[in-house]
Scaffold this motif. Structure first.
Motif, PDB file in Angstrom:
ATOM      1  N   ALA A   1       0.658  -0.831   0.020  1.00 58.72           N
ATOM      2  CA  ALA A   1      -0.216  -0.055  -0.094  1.00 58.72           C
ATOM      3  C   ALA A   1       0.779   1.449  -0.135  1.00 58.72           C
ATOM      4  O   ALA A   1       2.069   1.383   0.631  1.00 58.72           O
ATOM      5  CB  ALA A   1      -1.088  -0.061   1.294  1.00 58.72           C
ATOM      6  N   PHE A   2       0.481   1.697  -0.894  1.00 58.82           N
ATOM      7  CA  PHE A   2       1.312   3.236  -1.233  1.00 58.82           C
ATOM      8  C   PHE A   2       0.350   4.711  -0.725  1.00 58.82           C
ATOM      9  O   PHE A   2      -1.073   4.876  -0.630  1.00 58.82           O
ATOM     10  CB  PHE A   2       1.887   4.104  -2.461  1.00 58.82           C
ATOM     11  N   ARG A   3       1.181   5.846   0.187  1.00 58.18           N
ATOM     12  CA  ARG A   3      -0.087   6.649   0.651  1.00 58.18           C
ATOM     13  C   ARG A   3       0.110   7.669  -0.519  1.00 58.18           C
ATOM     14  O   ARG A   3       1.025   8.254  -0.980  1.00 58.18           O
ATOM     15  CB  ARG A   3       0.771   6.968   1.771  1.00 58.18           C
ATOM     16  N   VAL A   4      -1.205   8.422  -0.251  1.00 55.86           N
ATOM     17  CA  VAL A   4      -0.970   8.706  -1.905  1.00 55.86           C
ATOM     18  C   VAL A   4      -2.541  10.440  -0.659  1.00 55.86           C
ATOM     19  O   VAL A   4      -2.837   9.947   0.411  1.00 55.86           O
ATOM     20  CB  VAL A   4      -1.556   8.950  -3.016  1.00 55.86           C
ATOM     21  N   ASP A   5      -2.131  11.195  -1.831  1.00 53.03           N
ATOM     22  CA  ASP A   5      -2.530  12.668  -1.126  1.00 53.03           C
ATOM     23  C   ASP A   5      -3.373  13.036  -2.286  1.00 53.03           C
ATOM     24  O   ASP A   5      -3.831  11.865  -3.476  1.00 53.03           O
ATOM     25  CB  ASP A   5      -1.832  14.393  -1.545  1.00 53.03           C
ATOM     26  N   ASN A   6      -5.006  12.944  -2.290  1.00 52.91           N
ATOM     27  CA  ASN A   6      -5.968  13.336  -3.847  1.00 52.91           C
ATOM     28  C   ASN A   6      -6.101  11.676  -4.262  1.00 52.91           C
ATOM     29  O   ASN A   6      -5.722  12.422  -5.452  1.00 52.91           O
ATOM     30  CB  ASN A   6      -5.582  14.383  -4.609  1.00 52.91           C
ATOM     31  N   ILE A   7      -6.622  10.802  -3.490  1.00 49.78           N
ATOM     32  CA  ILE A   7      -6.804   9.604  -4.618  1.00 49.78           C
ATOM     33  C   ILE A   7      -8.186   9.776  -5.196  1.00 49.78           C
ATOM     34  O   ILE A   7      -7.510   8.954  -6.360  1.00 49.78           O
ATOM     35  CB  ILE A   7      -7.153   8.365  -3.040  1.00 49.78           C
ATOM     36  N   GLU A   8      -8.582  10.172  -5.557  1.00 49.94           N
ATOM     37  CA  GLU A   8      -9.962   9.793  -6.556  1.00 49.94           C
ATOM     38  C   GLU A   8      -8.591  10.517  -7.782  1.00 49.94           C
ATOM     39  O   GLU A   8      -9.296   9.609  -9.450  1.00 49.94           O
ATOM     40  CB  GLU A   8     -11.267  11.166  -6.267  1.00 49.94           C
ATOM     41  N   GLN A   9      -7.802  11.280  -7.279  1.00 53.07           N
ATOM     42  CA  GLN A   9      -7.232  12.255  -9.243  1.00 53.07           C
ATOM     43  C   GLN A   9      -6.606  11.337  -9.413  1.00 53.07           C
ATOM     44  O   GLN A   9      -5.902  11.003 -10.621  1.00 53.07           O
ATOM     45  CB  GLN A   9      -7.036  13.383  -8.516  1.00 53.07           C
ATOM     46  N   ARG A  10      -5.765  10.982  -8.585  1.00 57.29           N
ATOM     47  CA  ARG A  10      -4.463   9.755  -9.254  1.00 57.29           C
ATOM     48  C   ARG A  10      -5.531   8.333  -9.764  1.00 57.29           C
ATOM     49  O   ARG A  10      -4.868   7.761 -10.474  1.00 57.29           O
ATOM     50  CB  ARG A  10      -4.400   9.014  -7.413  1.00 57.29           C
ATOM     51  N   LEU A  11      -6.838   8.418  -9.339  1.00 63.43           N
ATOM     52  CA  LEU A  11      -6.710   7.083  -9.780  1.00 63.43           C
ATOM     53  C   LEU A  11      -8.328   7.734 -10.778  1.00 63.43           C
ATOM     54  O   LEU A  11      -7.706   6.751 -12.394  1.00 63.43           O
ATOM     55  CB  LEU A  11      -8.278   6.543  -8.487  1.00 63.43           C
ATOM     56  N   ALA A  12      -8.129   8.555 -11.489  1.00 61.25           N
ATOM     57  CA  ALA A  12      -8.402   9.353 -12.870  1.00 61.25           C
ATOM     58  C   ALA A  12      -7.114  10.030 -13.742  1.00 61.25           C
ATOM     59  O   ALA A  12      -7.758   8.468 -14.744  1.00 61.25           O
ATOM     60  CB  ALA A  12      -9.090  10.260 -12.854  1.00 61.25           C
ATOM     61  N   GLU A  13      -6.722   9.715 -13.178  1.00 64.05           N
ATOM     62  CA  GLU A  13      -5.443  10.063 -13.402  1.00 64.05           C
ATOM     63  C   GLU A  13      -4.624   8.777 -14.213  1.00 64.05           C
ATOM     64  O   GLU A  13      -4.275   7.966 -15.609  1.00 64.05           O
ATOM     65  CB  GLU A  13      -4.052  10.385 -13.484  1.00 64.05           C
ATOM     66  N   LEU A  14      -5.124   6.998 -14.147  1.00 62.29           N
ATOM     67  CA  LEU A  14      -3.690   6.161 -13.816  1.00 62.29           C
ATOM     68  C   LEU A  14      -5.369   5.554 -15.041  1.00 62.29           C
ATOM     69  O   LEU A  14      -4.956   4.597 -15.333  1.00 62.29           O
ATOM     70  CB  LEU A  14      -3.884   5.121 -12.425  1.00 62.29           C
ATOM     71  N   LYS A  15      -6.177   5.933 -14.174  1.00 60.35           N
ATOM     72  CA  LYS A  15      -7.082   4.766 -15.089  1.00 60.35           C
ATOM     73  C   LYS A  15      -6.979   5.308 -17.176  1.00 60.35           C
ATOM     74  O   LYS A  15      -7.095   4.548 -17.919  1.00 60.35           O
ATOM     75  CB  LYS A  15      -8.926   5.123 -14.659  1.00 60.35           C
ATOM     76  N   GLU A  16      -5.818   6.762 -16.762  1.00 60.15           N
ATOM     77  CA  GLU A  16      -7.221   7.774 -18.175  1.00 60.15           C
ATOM     78  C   GLU A  16      -5.513   6.161 -18.839  1.00 60.15           C
ATOM     79  O   GLU A  16      -5.333   6.962 -19.817  1.00 60.15           O
ATOM     80  CB  GLU A  16      -6.602   8.619 -18.137  1.00 60.15           C
ATOM     81  N   LYS A  17      -4.366   6.242 -18.591  1.00 57.49           N
ATOM     82  CA  LYS A  17      -3.067   6.163 -18.445  1.00 57.49           C
ATOM     83  C   LYS A  17      -3.518   4.217 -19.229  1.00 57.49           C
ATOM     84  O   LYS A  17      -2.135   4.032 -19.766  1.00 57.49           O
ATOM     85  CB  LYS A  17      -2.152   6.115 -17.906  1.00 57.49           C
ATOM     86  N   GLY A  18      -4.558   3.735 -18.669  1.00 61.37           N
ATOM     87  CA  GLY A  18      -4.696   2.630 -18.832  1.00 61.37           C
ATOM     88  C   GLY A  18      -4.408   1.275 -18.456  1.00 61.37           C
ATOM     89  O   GLY A  18      -4.402   0.549 -18.231  1.00 61.37           O
TER      90      GLY A  18
END
Ligand SMILES: C[C@@H](C(=O)O)C(=O)SCCNC(=O)CCNC(=O)[C@H](O)C(C)(C)COP(=O)(O)OP(=O)(O)OC[C@H]1O[C@@H](n2cnc3c(N)ncnc32)[C@H](O)[C@@H]1OP(=O)(O)O
Ligand SMILES: [Co+2]
Length: 133
Positions: free
Chosen positions: A80-97
């Motif tokens: 598990a990695f600690r992140v900020d703004n998880i919703e945005q991180r998920l959106a970016e990762l999804k967009e990158k495939g």
């Protein structure tokens, strides 16, 4: 994006037995156990410096931890990695495939917002993203 390793998740058959090693012999201290119903687990967190070990016991025969142990035996199940703004991180990762298991964060232990990335898209490692205040 990633601030630190938040925890390493270890699947065990019997949490009390595992604590005998991690607390009794290795000298770590559990900060408490908690049942996370949605994930069908009972967990204990043991801080090790700036990161923690998460011991996970399944609460049902069909949960992700029970299935993991059935297939692989006990052992490291996720990181598990600690992140900020998880919703945005998920959106970016999804967009990158990247294949997301959770499109939206769920509630993890201690009320953290958590989401998993599929191991088939992360070189064989189940990755949890975790955001907490
Ligand atoms: C409380 C909370 C917190 O920290 O706050 C937690 O940590 S909860 C921690 C427990 N919760 C979770 O793990 C939730 C997220 N996990 C899941 O949704 C599932 O476990 C999946 C990762 C999607 C696996 O699902 P399922 O067991 O149905 O599928 P499967 O066995 O057919 O696996 C599909 C492929 O992924 C691989 N695979 C399965 N689990 C894996 C793992 N932990 N690490 C690496 N690879 C893994 C399998 O070997 C298989 O590859 P091959 O096809 O090559 O054989
Ligand atoms: Co975890």
């Amino acid at each position: 994006m990633i601030k630190k390793i938040d925890h390493i998740g270890i699947a065990v058959r019997d949490l009390a037995e595992a604590l005998k090693l991690y607390e009794g012999l290795l000298g770590l201290k559990s900060i408490g156990t908690e049942v996370v119903e949605e994930q069908k687990v009972k967990v204990a967190f043991l801080p090790t410096g700036d990161s923690e070990v998460e011991l996970l016991e399944s609460t049902t025969p069909d949960g992700p931890i029970a299935k993991f142990i059935e297939k692989n035996g006990e052992g490291i199940q996720h990181i598990a990695f600690r992140v900020d703004n998880i919703e945005q991180r998920l959106a970016e990762l999804k967009e990158k495939g990247v294949r997301l298991i959770d499109e939206k964060p769920r509630r993890g232990a201690g009320g953290a917002k958590i989401a998993f990335l599929h191991p088939k898209s992360t070189f064989g490692v189940l990755i949890e993203l975790s955001e907490r205040d």
